[in-house]
Design a protein around this motif. Structure first.
Motif, PDB file in Angstrom:
ATOM      1  N   HIS A 100      -8.125   9.805   8.244  1.00 33.94           N
ATOM      2  CA  HIS A 100      -8.186   9.727   7.122  1.00 33.94           C
ATOM      3  C   HIS A 100      -9.426   8.743   6.525  1.00 33.94           C
ATOM      4  N   PRO A 153       0.085  11.383   2.333  1.00 33.77           N
ATOM      5  CA  PRO A 153      -0.560  11.506   1.375  1.00 33.77           C
ATOM      6  C   PRO A 153       0.002  11.210  -0.454  1.00 33.77           C
ATOM      7  N   THR A 213      -1.947  11.149  10.092  1.00 40.97           N
ATOM      8  CA  THR A 213      -3.056  10.589   9.522  1.00 40.97           C
ATOM      9  C   THR A 213      -2.005   9.737   8.165  1.00 40.97           C
ATOM     10  N   HIS A 214      -2.444   9.024   7.570  1.00 42.75           N
ATOM     11  CA  HIS A 214      -2.192   8.658   5.869  1.00 42.75           C
ATOM     12  C   HIS A 214      -1.344   9.595   5.600  1.00 42.75           C
ATOM     13  N   HIS A 218      -7.999  10.203   0.806  1.00 37.39           N
ATOM     14  CA  HIS A 218      -6.891  10.416   0.536  1.00 37.39           C
ATOM     15  C   HIS A 218      -6.086  11.802   0.416  1.00 37.39           C
ATOM     16  N   ASP A 271      -0.450   7.200   0.734  1.00 41.77           N
ATOM     17  CA  ASP A 271      -2.297   7.069  -0.221  1.00 41.77           C
ATOM     18  C   ASP A 271      -2.217   7.342  -1.740  1.00 41.77           C
ATOM     19  N   THR A 285      -8.645  15.332  -3.898  1.00 39.19           N
ATOM     20  CA  THR A 285      -9.359  14.624  -2.723  1.00 39.19           C
ATOM     21  C   THR A 285     -10.291  13.706  -3.335  1.00 39.19           C
ATOM     22  N   PHE A 301     -10.219   4.231   2.124  1.00 32.27           N
ATOM     23  CA  PHE A 301      -9.871   6.015   2.991  1.00 32.27           C
ATOM     24  C   PHE A 301      -9.947   6.954   1.640  1.00 32.27           C
TER      25      PHE A 301
END
Length: 231
Positions: free
Chosen positions: A113, A142, A139-140, A177, A145, A157, A175
């Motif tokens: 991320h 979504p 990962t984060h 997204h 995020d 994105t 970060f």
């Protein structure tokens, strides 16, 4: 201070990660569980930070190499691992300093991320993996995020900023997204076949230790986990 400057707060970041709910009782056990048996395997810990995952992998019998962009975090990892692993400064936006097929497993824990474009890193992960090699990444999530950022369009994105408090300091973080379909497309386009997409629950011990965090982790998405092999 530059954004995401882990060298500026490496010790405070590592100390927080060591025992907090999000890392010690959620992401780390989930990632290690997905990695599975590594006895006798060559493992690349990509974004190894202070070496918490690496220490666990070494205990399980892995031959370990760790890379991170932060020299400060690598110093912490070096002290923790006491010469049992090869540690190198490397940026996942750049080609990796390893031969083709050098590893059996690549672990990328909570690092993707930070990347605007996943493609260069994923192509390098595939290159350095053996023919039967496997990639595990966290990962984060979504959804987390998107809620945190307040951005209008989930399907874009986009970058967003967050503020962390570590060791009595305020740290500005940035970060990226990306929606779930973009993550899947990035992996498959890079030549991976996804085996698992996971949304695990935290370690049950967190319920008594961190009740508020436990309630959050068991009811709202936080991180997303992938296991993938070469297609």
């Amino acid at each position: 201070m530059p954004e995401n400057d882990y060298d500026a707060f490496a010790a405070a970041y590592d100390a927080d990660n060591e025992n907090n709910a999000w890392n010690a009782y959620y992401e780390r056990p989930a990632a290690l569980d997905l990695v599975g048996d590594v006895a006798g395997l060559r493992v690349l810990d990509a974004g190894c930070g202070g070496g918490a995952h690496a220490a666990a992998l070494l205990e399980r019998g892995a031959t370990l190499t760790g890379i991170d962009r932060s020299a400060g975090l690598l110093e912490i990892a070096s002290r923790r691992l006491e010469g049992r692993a090869r540690l190198l400064v490397a940026d996942l936006n750049d080609p990796l300093p390893f031969e083709d097929g050098a590893f059996d497993v690549v672990l990328a824990s909570l690092v993707m991320h930070y990347l605007h474009d996943w493609s260069p890193a994923l192509l390098e992960f595939r290159r350095v993996l053996s023919p039967s090699g496997r990639l595990v990444l966290s990962t984060h999530h979504p959804f987390m995020d998107h809620q945190l950022s307040g951005h209008d369009n989930y399907f874009e994105t986009y970058s967003f900023d967050d503020t962390w408090e570590r060791g009595g300091r305020t740290i500005e973080m940035r970060f990226w997204h990306r929606p779930l379909h973009a993550m899947v497309e990035a992996l498959t386009t890079a030549g991976f076949r996804i085996e698992t997409i996971g949304e695990p629950q935290p370690d049950p011990r967190a319920r008594a230790l961190f009740p508020e965090a436990y309630e959050s982790l068991t009811t709202r998405p936080r991180f997303l986990f992938f296991s993938a092999v070469k297609a």
